[in-house]
Design a protein around this motif. Structure first.
Motif, PDB file in Angstrom:
ATOM      1  N   THR A   1       0.843  -1.186   0.000  1.00 41.65           N
ATOM      2  CA  THR A   1       0.000   0.000   0.000  1.00 41.65           C
ATOM      3  C   THR A   1       0.881   1.239   0.000  1.00 41.65           C
ATOM      4  OG1 THR A   1      -1.711  -1.177   1.242  1.00 41.65           O
ATOM      5  CG2 THR A   1      -1.856   1.226   1.194  1.00 41.65           C
TER       6      THR A   1
ATOM      7  N   MET B   1       1.742   3.842   3.032  1.00 48.11           N
ATOM      8  CA  MET B   1       1.485   3.191   4.312  1.00 48.11           C
ATOM      9  C   MET B   1       2.422   2.005   4.450  1.00 48.11           C
ATOM     10  SD  MET B   1      -0.176   3.164   7.102  1.00 48.11           S
ATOM     11  CE  MET B   1      -0.395   2.048   8.480  1.00 48.11           C
TER      12      MET B   1
ATOM     13  N   ARG C   1     -12.997  -4.380  12.384  1.00 44.85           N
ATOM     14  CA  ARG C   1     -11.587  -4.373  12.027  1.00 44.85           C
ATOM     15  C   ARG C   1     -10.788  -5.228  13.006  1.00 44.85           C
ATOM     16  NH1 ARG C   1      -9.184   1.531  13.850  1.00 44.85           N
ATOM     17  NH2 ARG C   1      -9.983   1.545  15.993  1.00 44.85           N
TER      18      ARG C   1
ATOM     19  N   ASP D   1      -4.268  -1.270  12.237  1.00 51.97           N
ATOM     20  CA  ASP D   1      -5.366  -1.899  11.509  1.00 51.97           C
ATOM     21  C   ASP D   1      -4.789  -2.685  10.330  1.00 51.97           C
ATOM     22  OD1 ASP D   1      -7.669  -2.668  10.247  1.00 51.97           O
ATOM     23  OD2 ASP D   1      -8.537  -0.662  10.090  1.00 51.97           O
TER      24      ASP D   1
ATOM     25  N   SER E   1      -6.134  -3.961   7.796  1.00 55.19           N
ATOM     26  CA  SER E   1      -6.703  -3.649   6.483  1.00 55.19           C
ATOM     27  C   SER E   1      -6.043  -2.444   5.834  1.00 55.19           C
ATOM     28  CB  SER E   1      -8.212  -3.402   6.605  1.00 55.19           C
ATOM     29  OG  SER E   1      -8.469  -2.272   7.424  1.00 55.19           O
ATOM     30  N   SER E   2      -5.218  -1.723   6.583  1.00 55.02           N
ATOM     31  CA  SER E   2      -4.586  -0.511   6.047  1.00 55.02           C
ATOM     32  C   SER E   2      -3.202  -0.771   5.478  1.00 55.02           C
ATOM     33  CB  SER E   2      -4.486   0.547   7.146  1.00 55.02           C
ATOM     34  OG  SER E   2      -3.642   0.106   8.199  1.00 55.02           O
TER      35      SER E   2
END
Length: 475
Positions: free
Chosen positions: A219, A222, A291, A298, A300-301
């Motif tokens: 990502t 991030m 989450r 997190d 998912s990030s």
């Protein structure tokens, strides 16, 4: 993962074997042959029409009639080809399942049943292939009849001298039109087969649309904090998950915190959602709501590679790849031979590997069939020990190992994975009695989450009921 969960293995084999073969091998040859014949037919009609103008009118009529034939029957030809492709999938699936369960088939005396089913599936596939070939020949026969009529017409024009062209030109016109008789029907037949072969491309495009890609491996903007995760604390906050859009919720409103360096046993009846927690942790399926936080981050990030490279999993069914022992333990060549030998010593594999002439470079055949199931499981444990991950997921790692080795492995896991957060998905409930806490799942919800001695003291608890049932079965 939903793509592989919903597509049978026979269809996947059909796609990667038959459909790809038709696109890579057969289709270029057929297309090239069709273009050559088509250009040859067009050239013959142009030359003959110059020599005998009346032939042009007959050629237009012939092409119109053939076009009507083609439009009327191309749907049937394509359908037969599509059915022939579809009928190959259950045949391949039956062959694969038969090979995998060959010993069980012989033991239960079901050889004749599987042979008869193979014959039935093979006959079905061959019937559709016969219909496809017969339909192509049916059209070819009628087209050849029409081109023969055209040859007769041109010959009559030449014989009765309707055209003023010299006799040498008329003889050349008859020679060319005789070639047209065979080339024209071949062009129409191969053209219909060419279109039918494109059904393989159609099927592959359908699979491409069905296969939704995972989240990106990395990502942008991030990245994981340095050394993450440091403690291995896992927090589920109102977490919900379902495997596909049209399926029910599997994990419903999970709220719990697993402390760092804690060993947690996850138990429950079949379908309670034990393995789904591991699926959620590795993001094999994305969250429907809520989450998961690991050390406050997190999951998912962040990218999938950044996430999954921080975990280790010891599956119930051991996974080994074709290659060497060293490749299976250290596929990215990150560790020294000395470190690998130390891990093999810890997992009781050093003596087994030392007996092999090539040592760490000894060959591992497909699926690791040259090792026993227990040894394969120990390899998976050694792989997890070598990675030194902070979070370890164990899906009943000792299910395929004898009781004596099971005791040693359980003791070894407690020692080697000290300082790690260990999640043990238990199918044999007695293997998790030494865990720090027990998580009891039922119908995708958390029923109980406490220390094992506290849960055993509650007669009404579900864990006590499961333990009593397990002890009764063992006795």
């Amino acid at each position: 993962m939903s793509f592989f969960d919903t597509i049978p293995v026979g269809r996947l084999l059909n796609c990667f074997v038959a459909d790809l073969d038709e696109l890579d091998q057969l289709l270029p040859i057929v297309v090239e042959e069709f273009l050559i014949l088509f250009l040859m037919v067009v050239a013959i009609l142009l030359v003959v029409s110059v020599l005998s103008p009346y032939t042009l009118l007959i050629g237009i009529i012939l092409v119109t009639i053939c076009l009507v034939y083609y439009l009327k029957f191309k749907m049937a030809i394509s359908m037969f080809k599509r059915l022939e492709n579809y009928s190959r999938s259950p045949l391949l699936s039956h062959i694969v399942t038969t090979l995998q369960g060959l010993s069980s088939i012989h033991i239960y005396g079901k050889t004749e049943d599987f042979i008869s089913k193979f014959k039935r599936l093979s006959d079905t596939q061959n019937n559709y292939l016969l219909m496809f070939l017969s339909s192509s020949r049916w059209i070819a026969l009628r087209l050849e009849t029409m081109t023969n009529l055209l040859t007769l017409t041109v010959a009559l024009f030449v014989a009765f001298g309707i055209s003023s062209a010299p006799y040498s030109y008329k003889a050349m016109a008859i020679s060319l039109i005789l070639q047209l008789a065979s080339n024209f029907q071949a062009t129409a037949r191969i053209g219909s087969e060419t279109e039918a072969y494109f059904t393989s491309a159609e099927r592959m495009l359908q699979y491409m649309k069905m296969c939704v890609p995972e989240a990106p491996l990395h990502t942008e903007g991030m990245s994981c904090p340095p050394g993450w995760p440091q403690h291995g604390e896992i927090t589920f906050q109102d977490y919900q998950m379902k495997y596909r859009d049209n399926t029910p919720i599997i994990l419903n409103g999970i709220n719990l915190t697993i402390h760092g360096q804690e060993v947690v046993g996850i138990v429950g009846r079949t379908g309670s959602g034990k393995s789904s927690l591991g699926v959620a942790l590795f993001r094999l399926v994305e969250a429907a709501a809520g989450r998961i936080l690991i050390d406050g981050v997190d999951i998912s990030s962040i990218g999938l590679e950044d996430l999954r490279s921080r975990f280790s999993v010891i599956p119930q069914d051991p996974v080994l790849l074709s290659g060497t022992i060293r490749f299976n333990l250290d596929p990215f060549d990150c560790y020294t031979d000395e470190q690998i030998w130390n891990v093999l010593d810890t997992t009781f594999l050093r003596m087994t590997i030392s007996k092999l002439p090539q040592g760490l470079q000894a060959e591992v055949v497909e699926s690791g069939r040259n090792f026993s199931v227990g040894e394969r499981q120990l390899f998976c444990i050694a792989r997890a020990v070598l990675r030194k991950s902070k979070i370890i997921l164990i899906d009943e790692a000792t299910a395929s190992i004898d009781v004596e080795t099971d005791t040693l492995i359980q003791h070894m896991i407690r020692e080697v994975f000290q300082g790690c957060t260990v999640l043990v998905i238990a199918h044999r409930i007695t293997t998790v009695l030494n865990c720090d806490r027990i998580l009891v799942m039922n119908k995708g919800e958390v029923v109980e989450f406490d220390r094992p001695e506290i849960l055993q003291q509650k007669p009404e608890s579900m864990f006590a009921s499961l333990l009593a049932t397990a002890n009764f079965s063992m006795s």
